[in-house]
Structure formats: C-alpha cells, structure tokens
Design an enzyme around this catalytic site. Structure first.
Site, short mmCIF file in Angstrom:
data_model
loop_
_atom_site.label_atom_id
_atom_site.label_comp_id
_atom_site.label_asym_id
_atom_site.label_seq_id
_atom_site.Cartn_x
_atom_site.Cartn_y
_atom_site.Cartn_z
CG ASP A 155 35.01 37.79 37.85
OD1 ASP A 155 34.27 38.78 37.90
OD2 ASP A 155 34.75 36.76 37.19
CD GLU A 173 28.79 35.69 33.37
OE1 GLU A 173 29.73 35.03 32.90
OE2 GLU A 173 28.53 36.84 32.98
CG HIS A 200 30.77 43.56 35.58
ND1 HIS A 200 30.16 42.46 36.19
CD2 HIS A 200 31.56 43.05 34.63
CE1 HIS A 200 30.58 41.35 35.62
NE2 HIS A 200 31.42 41.67 34.66
O1 TEU Z 1 30.02 37.90 30.72
C1 TEU Z 1 29.47 36.81 29.98
C2 TEU Z 1 28.68 37.33 28.81
O2 TEU Z 1 28.74 38.48 28.53
C3 TEU Z 1 27.90 36.40 27.96
O3 TEU Z 1 27.65 35.25 28.70
C4 TEU Z 1 26.58 37.07 27.54
O4 TEU Z 1 26.21 37.98 28.52
C5 TEU Z 1 25.44 36.11 27.41
O5 TEU Z 1 25.78 35.21 26.41
C6 TEU Z 1 24.15 36.90 27.09
O6 TEU Z 1 23.09 36.00 26.92
C7 TEU Z 1 31.24 37.60 31.38
C8 TEU Z 1 31.70 38.84 32.13
O7 TEU Z 1 30.73 39.18 33.12
C9 TEU Z 1 31.89 39.96 31.13
O8 TEU Z 1 32.21 41.19 31.79
C10 TEU Z 1 33.00 39.57 30.17
O9 TEU Z 1 33.15 40.57 29.18
C11 TEU Z 1 32.68 38.22 29.51
O10 TEU Z 1 32.24 37.22 30.43
C12 TEU Z 1 33.94 37.64 28.86
O11 TEU Z 1 34.83 37.21 29.87
#
Ligand code: TEU
Length: 540
Positions: A97, A267, A330
């Site tokens: 990550d 992501e 997660h």
């Molecule tokens: O997740 C991204 C996130 O949570 C947002 O993009 C949200 O899910 C989205 O806007 C919903 O429509 C990543 C990681 O996977 C997460 O574990 C972290 O908490 C987050 O970023 C912050 O780094």
C-alpha cells in the site's frame, strides 16, 4: 513474465491481523513470511500488504510518518527483505500500500509546514485562509466526518484533510511534493518490490480555486447528529477525480516502467457508476495505472443488473483498460455477511461468490479470511478502534469487524494467530472458520479448485465477455477465447430455479447445479460453468 498481473489472483493481507510472531497480539512481517505457503497453496499469484510503513496508527497505517521505513510494530527493513525473498521463492509477487494523497500529521514535513507560513515545507500541504467570518474556505467534508478543514493557530489558516485531521493532504500542485513522493516509490522499487496499491488514487489534486460543491444533503457541522446509515463514508463533498490526476499517474507509470514487470493498482474512492468511469479512465492505454478497483462491488448491491453494469460499464469505458474486482477488503463488511439476506447459508454463498468472481474479466482480488468463509465479527462499542465507527456508532459499525485476526486453528481466542492477547478479539462465530477446520467440501477447497480452474481456462482470464439477457435474479454471461466458450450462470437468490439450455452443453469445474439434457437446475445460490462450442442459448 510479461504483464503477470493480468492473469493474477491477488491475496490481500491486513498485516495487523494475519500472523503475530512476537506475541504482542499484533501481526508482523515475520508472521506473514511464516504463513506465505498458505497463500501460495491457495493458488494466488501475488500478495497486497496493507500499510506497513512507520505510522502513529491513527488510521491503522494509512497515516504515514516515514515513507521509507517499516513500522517497528511490524518489524524491520531486513524483515521486509526476508518476506520479499520468501514470497519470490514461492512464486508470489509482492505489492504494498502506498498512501500518497496525505501523510500523518506527525510526519516531520507536516510538523514543519504547520509551524509557520515561510518554512521550506510551508507549501507542501493544502493551506487556506478563513472566510471573513472565520469559517473554513468551503463546504468540503471529511470522509470520516465533519469539515475537511482543520485550524492551525500558528499560521492562522486551515489545512485540508479528506480523512482524519491527523491525515493532512499533500499539495500536489507543488512539483517538489510530486518529485519527493516519486522518490519514496523508487526507494521500494530498488528494494525489490513488485508494485503498489495506490490509496485514494483519485484524491491527489484538489481544486486550487477551493470552490464549494453544491450543498450536499447535509451540512458538515450536522454530520455527527445525523450520520448517514451508510458505512460511515459520508456523501463526500470534496471534488475528487480532478483531471490533473492523470498527469501524475503518467509520472508514476514512467517510473515503474524503468523496472521489470512492476504493477500499480489504484483504489478509486468512489462507489457509484462514476467509479467505474474513473477506473476506466485511469487504466486506459499504457501510460497510466495497470489496473484499478473501486467500491462498486464492495457495497450492499447483489443483483445481476449491478454486476453487469460494473463489468460492461468498465469494458465500454476503456476497451484497453484493466479492472481488478473483489468482493471484500479491509474497508467493508465481509461479503458473506454483507449479502447474507440473499442466501440461507453463508457457506453456500461463499462458494457461489468465489465461482462468480473467478469468472469475471480482469484481475481478481481476495481478502484474507474469505477463503475460510469468514464472516463479519459483531463487536461491541468498547472493542472498537476504527475512527468512523467511534464517531458514528451505532449507525456505523466501522471496519474492525472485517479486520479481526486470521483464525489459523480452532480453539480459544486467537489460536494460531498469536500467543498473546490479539488487538481485536476472535469471537466464536469467527473461530469456527479456522484454517484447520477446512477439509473436504470446505470453502477453502472451493477456493483452491475454483482458482485452479480459472488459471487453466484462458476464457476466464483473457476471454471476451458477452452478457445473456435473463431476468433477475439470474446473472449469465459467455466467456470465450480461442474457440473455447464457457457460459457462466448464477442464481443470485435463495430460491431454486430451472433454466433451459441449448444442446451440447457440459458442466465444467466447481458447481452446485445439475444438467439433465437441456434442463439446468440451479439451487439456492446456484452456480455453474457450461462448456460448449459456439453460442449457447439459455432461457428462463
Ligand atoms: O479508503 C478510501 C476511502 O475510504 C474513501 O475513498 C471512501 O471509501 C469512498 O469515498 C467511499 O465512496 C482508503 C483506505 O482503503 C482506507 O483504509 C483509509 O482509511 C482511507 O483510504 C484513508 O487513507
């Protein structure tokens, strides 16, 4: 092996919860290394490690305070090197990550940036003056609640944080920031890494004009008293997906292409149809990301129409792009629990789900524990650690429930995971899924057989996809490659159904359906791959 990632099954490891080696109740790199054979025996081709870099752990490592070191909780750089070596021995690629959109507020660069308006790092984060009445510059809200702006008295300015206040956003409009972030990626590539999972890849750039978004259906200051019933991800009023992001993707790709067979998966932090468009845009051509995933298949929607919209929508959006699909990770409730109302039995659902996802076009991701049919843990408030859960409980249960320790052995507490007290409890409802309880007819056996079948069938890894028009709850599509065709049929309900298929079809691979002549019987959560030459009619 060129473009290994297109055919890959990627196994996501949540390091805190995979295997504890030193008995502190928290997983670590040595523990992961010890358990890598489990991943290889499943048939996976790569592992994705959720954050392992130095962090205060306000957001479990997604708040980085040193981008070129391993957090002592997880081990050392030498432990990392040993993990890479062992993984490569087992034929596993390793991606980690990479959280570039924001750092921890404890990162030295932010400590410096916030201290005054004229230090060398003053412009490395996103700072803005208050409005004349002292309010934040606009109505952007944090994903984790409240305004996306936090006041710093020494600068008499606000800083942007799309997530926790302890996760300040880097200012990507500053080329020094871009250059430095690329250098941290280079550090890990030089250390033998095979690629990156890029956190919130569509959040990098912000609107320099700081324009407010149209008022959403909430006001940031009311967000605590009227939390959405969704999973804590507020209807985010930040302007994601900015066009400037694409140029930075190309800079990252240019760096990766200097090495052999490196892969980046982004992501896309979105969950609607727009997320499919962004996935397609970010993976189009050969100069951006190799692939991307979004939250589109990570939500409550379990219908043929939804899965078809995701898959066909992506292919229409980027014929030369590449998706990664997964049902759990997660950040979301484990899919066998999230979709349990569509099944009488979560184990049957687990076997249907793996048959579905392994027949989808693109790269497939699985999340630790799903190979055991692992369910979401039901935790009480006092057991929670996840910030959005602690803020919006009880409407939002947060992410701890999908992050409980891997259950390697049945028995008390976290048998097999740790000799100490695990950082999250292993409840009896999860303990029954222990690795050593898996055997003939188990979910793990279904995962091994289905992954093996997928890898033996280019129609599934590289084939064309054509959807059949059948009514809900039937999802059916043809995968074809080099004259070999498989029609994949799924009954996304707990009501058995019977379909009529053309002559000459034969059932292949894992299934729970029966075919007598042209009569195909699908039980509750039925799934089947039908092998045939040419086209195959299927009718309800
Ligand atoms: O997740 C991204 C996130 O949570 C947002 O993009 C949200 O899910 C989205 O806007 C919903 O429509 C990543 C990681 O996977 C997460 O574990 C972290 O908490 C987050 O970023 C912050 O780094």
């Amino acid at each position: 092996m060129r473009e290994w990632w297109r055919d890959a099954v990627i196994y996501q490891i949540y390091p805190r919860s995979f295997q504890d080696d030193d008995g502190d109740g928290i997983g670590d790199l040595k523990g992961i290394t010890r358990r890598l054979p489990h991943v290889a025996e499943l048939g996976a081709d790569a592992i994705w490690l959720s954050p392992i870099f130095t962090s205060p752990m306000a957001d479990m490592g997604y708040d980085v305070s040193d981008y070129t070191d391993i957090d002592p909780l997880f081990g050392t750089l030498e432990d990392f090197d040993a993990l890479i070596a062992r993984a490569h021995e087992l034929g596993l690629k390793v991606i980690v990550d990479q959280v570039l959109s924001h750092s921890s507020s404890k990162h030295p660069f932010f400590e410096e940036s916030r201290s005054s308006r004229d230090n060398p790092k003053a412009d490395w984060y996103v700072w803005a003056d208050p409005l004349p009445d002292g309010a934040p510059p606009n109505n952007w809200a944090s994903v984790f609640g409240g305004s996306a702006w936090e006041w710093e008295p020494r600068r008499r300015q606000y800083y942007l944080h799309n997530f926790l206040t302890s996760q300040p956003d880097f200012n990507f409009h500053n080329s020094e920031v871009q250059d430095w972030l690329l250098s941290t990626m280079k550090f890990w590539l030089d250390r033998g890494l095979d690629g990156f999972r890029l956190d919130t890849v569509n959040y990098y750039f912000h609107d320099p004009e700081l324009r407010s978004n149209p008022p959403g259906d909430f006001e940031p200051e009311k967000i605590d008293s009227t939390p959405t019933e969704t999973y804590g991800w507020q209807k985010h009023v930040f302007d994601k997906n900015r066009p400037e992001n694409l140029a930075f993707l190309e800079r990252m790709r240019e760096l990766c292409d200097r090495y052999e067979d490196i892969m980046m998966v982004g992501e896309v932090g979105e969950d609607g149809d727009r997320s499919i468009e962004v996935m397609a845009e970010y993976t189009a051509g050969t100069e951006r990301l190799h692939m991307a995933y979004s939250f589109a298949m990570l939500g409550p929607n379990f219908s043929a129409g939804h899965f078809r919209r995701c898959i066909a929508g992506f292919q229409n959006g980027a014929p030369d792009g590449w998706p990664k699909w997964s049902f759990s990770n997660h950040d979301v409730v484990r899919h066998v629990t999230r979709w349990s109302k569509h099944a009488e039995d979560e184990t049957v659902l687990a076997k249907q789900a793996v048959a579905m996802i392994m027949s989808f076009p693109g790269t497939i991701g699985i999340y630790q524990g799903e190979e055991l049919g692992q369910t979401e843990a039901d935790l009480v408030y006092e057991e929670l650690t996840d910030p959005p859960a602690l803020r919006f409980w009880p409407e939002v249960k947060g992410r701890d429930g999908c992050r409980t320790p891997m259950v390697w052995a049945a028995g008390e507490n976290a048998a097999g995971f740790s000799s100490g007290t695990p950082w999250l409890p292993v409840k009896p409802a999860q303990a029954i899924h222990a690795v050593d309880q898996q055997g003939q007819g188990s979910v793990m056996e279904a995962y091994k057989r289905t992954i093996s079948y997928r890898k033996a069938n280019p129609a599934l890894t590289r084939g064309e996809t054509e959807f059949l028009d059948l009514p809900e709850p039937i999802l059916a599509f043809r995968r074809s490659h080099d004259g070999h065709a498989l029609t994949c049929v799924f009954n996304l309900s707990k009501t058995p159904t019977t379909l009529t298929v053309g002559d000459g079809a034969e059932i292949e691979g894992p299934h729970n359906a029966t075919l007598e002549g042209t009569t195909l019987k699908l039980p509750a959560n039925g799934h089947v791959y039908l092998a045939h030459e040419g086209a195959l009619d299927v009718s309800a």
